[in-house]
Design an enzyme around this catalytic site. Sequence first.
Site, mmCIF file in Angstrom:
data_model
loop_
_atom_site.group_PDB
_atom_site.id
_atom_site.type_symbol
_atom_site.label_atom_id
_atom_site.label_comp_id
_atom_site.label_asym_id
_atom_site.label_seq_id
_atom_site.Cartn_x
_atom_site.Cartn_y
_atom_site.Cartn_z
ATOM 1 C CE LYS A 1 -4.026 -1.776 2.512
ATOM 2 N NZ LYS A 1 -4.984 -1.585 1.418
ATOM 3 N NE ARG B 1 -10.916 -9.830 -2.332
ATOM 4 C CZ ARG B 1 -11.214 -8.974 -3.295
ATOM 5 N NH1 ARG B 1 -11.502 -9.398 -4.515
ATOM 6 N NH2 ARG B 1 -11.255 -7.669 -3.043
HETATM 7 N N1 BES Z 1 -8.275 -3.600 4.147
HETATM 8 C C1 BES Z 1 -8.419 -3.213 2.796
HETATM 9 C C2 BES Z 1 -9.720 -2.480 2.515
HETATM 10 C C3 BES Z 1 -9.867 -1.117 3.148
HETATM 11 C C4 BES Z 1 -9.581 0.009 2.417
HETATM 12 C C5 BES Z 1 -10.358 -0.982 4.414
HETATM 13 C C6 BES Z 1 -9.756 1.257 2.982
HETATM 14 C C7 BES Z 1 -10.523 0.261 4.980
HETATM 15 C C8 BES Z 1 -10.225 1.376 4.258
HETATM 16 C C9 BES Z 1 -8.384 -4.446 1.897
HETATM 17 O O1 BES Z 1 -7.617 -5.500 2.345
HETATM 18 C C10 BES Z 1 -7.816 -4.011 0.602
HETATM 19 O O2 BES Z 1 -6.687 -3.632 0.574
HETATM 20 N N2 BES Z 1 -8.611 -4.076 -0.458
HETATM 21 C C11 BES Z 1 -8.184 -3.679 -1.729
HETATM 22 C C12 BES Z 1 -8.727 -4.658 -2.732
HETATM 23 C C13 BES Z 1 -8.163 -4.489 -4.110
HETATM 24 C C14 BES Z 1 -6.709 -4.862 -4.128
HETATM 25 C C15 BES Z 1 -8.949 -5.368 -5.045
HETATM 26 C C16 BES Z 1 -8.722 -2.279 -2.009
HETATM 27 O O3 BES Z 1 -9.848 -1.981 -1.588
HETATM 28 O O4 BES Z 1 -8.004 -1.482 -2.595
HETATM 29 MN MN MN Z 2 -5.581 -5.341 1.791
#
Ligand code: BES
Ligand code: MN
Length: 492
Positions: A276, A350
């Site tokens: 990230k 997931r």
């Molecule tokens: N934990 C994150 C989702 C999230 C984003 C929670 C912002 C709270 C605030 C999750 O694990 C994630 O990173 N999801 C990705 C999925 C993508 C790679 C398909 C996302 O939402 O960017």
């Molecule tokens: Mn994530």
Amino acid sequence: MIDFSLRTEHPHNTKTDAVAVAVHEGQKLSWAAEELDRASKGALSAALKTASFSCRVGAVLPLLNVAGVSAPRVYVYGAGASSALSAKDARATGKAIASCANEHSVGEVAVFALSEGAVDAMTQMVLGATDAVYRFDETKGAASKAKAEKPSLKRVRFGMPEGTKDAAKALKVAVASAAGIAFTKHLGNLPGNHCTPTRLGDEAKKLGKSHGLKVTVMDRKQIEKLGMGSFLSVTNGSDEPPRFIVMEYAGGKKGEAPTVFVGKGITFDTGGISLKPAAEMDHMKWDMSGAGTVFGVMRAVGEIKPKQNIVGIVAACENMPSGRATKPGDVFTSMSGQTIEVLNTDAEGRLILCDALTYAERFKPKAVIDIATLTGACVVALGSVNAGLFSSNDKLADDILASGKKMNDRFWRMPLEEDYQEALNSNFADMANVAGREGGAITAACFLWRFAKKYPWAHLDIAGVAYKGSGKEKGATGRPVAALVDYVMANE
Ligand code: BES
Ligand code: MN
Ligand code: ZN
């Protein structure tokens, strides 16, 4: 935690530090305010006039030494235009009265409810007042702990209008919900180096002892034995050992189908090799908020003791990059036997939930509800007002929506349709863990759906509602514990 109870004295002769009574717009007195006005020979209505009190919801007018009133303080709280307070307004009112009490170093308040919707308003006031005295200081130093102001409010007594039914039961549920929410917030607010999977396992054991739950905490070896290859793929880069936690509450008949709650417990989500960006990455300590919700609900359930069987499942681990971490393109076999190509290691929620959903099958559940901070796409779609609700079962969806509305802990139903599944196709496995950018919250739900075919199932994407990410209120919200406890109690 504030000590809440019911009391039966009249407002004017209640021996307490402050009596709180409602007044509507136009300075129309509620039954309790009227009683005080009579006892004080009109001093209350005169004071309201002098102050030109707005009676807006959330406003509190403190009056001192009102003649004919036993309590030294009268808090007049604004009740707005309508005869009953909405859930949102009642919560704000509870918070405002409690904050007022804390400002005046008041230890006990007797709050007199409106004649309409009194029981529901009391529930919300319990949540609002508990929120007002919530403090997080586990990771503050000794000096700032000593310096911090301690909330003075210790006791709240509710005075209900005559003929109110079921107030005691409602109060018990509300108090349990409030304590559950505080627990969820505390776990969420703990940083990733404190709230590890190991700590979550220990918290579960502690909760089991204090609240009569059967708790099983599984370590890596046991998780391997279960064949949870998808869950374990997320742990590859982390030095923190994973935990798979099962909490069982048995209030129903033996063999009666339980409701199962499943929580995403990523104690920190760096994204893994699909790292990230640095900005606001601290928010990812809240990536265990789904798990936190399960803890809060199980705590409340253990306190209320409904006549049902309820199971809480938490899959807990860290998502870290390292030389051993999962790489994009790696393929893993889930507990269900389905294989998964991990195209993005940041779509890890997931991957842990799918194995937990397969594990849930062994309980032959009447319903499974998973709770997860699953996608940023859900935040884009719904913001922080509604959580996303996806369900393969209309009755289950409607019940959850109704509880969300009632508690003002809201959900918005999103589509769960086969047509979205195609985007998860992979040339190298049974499915990929990500689709394109389109409909990201929906394709994430569709991924989970493939593992939740054997029972009525709902998925709650709480990424937008589980915490406030900035400002003075930065911190966990405890959502959606209130809605889920109400959902459980609606089944009684
Ligand atoms: N934990 C994150 C989702 C999230 C984003 C929670 C912002 C709270 C605030 C999750 O694990 C994630 O990173 N999801 C990705 C999925 C993508 C790679 C398909 C996302 O939402 O960017
Ligand atoms: Mn994530
Ligand atoms: Zn995540």
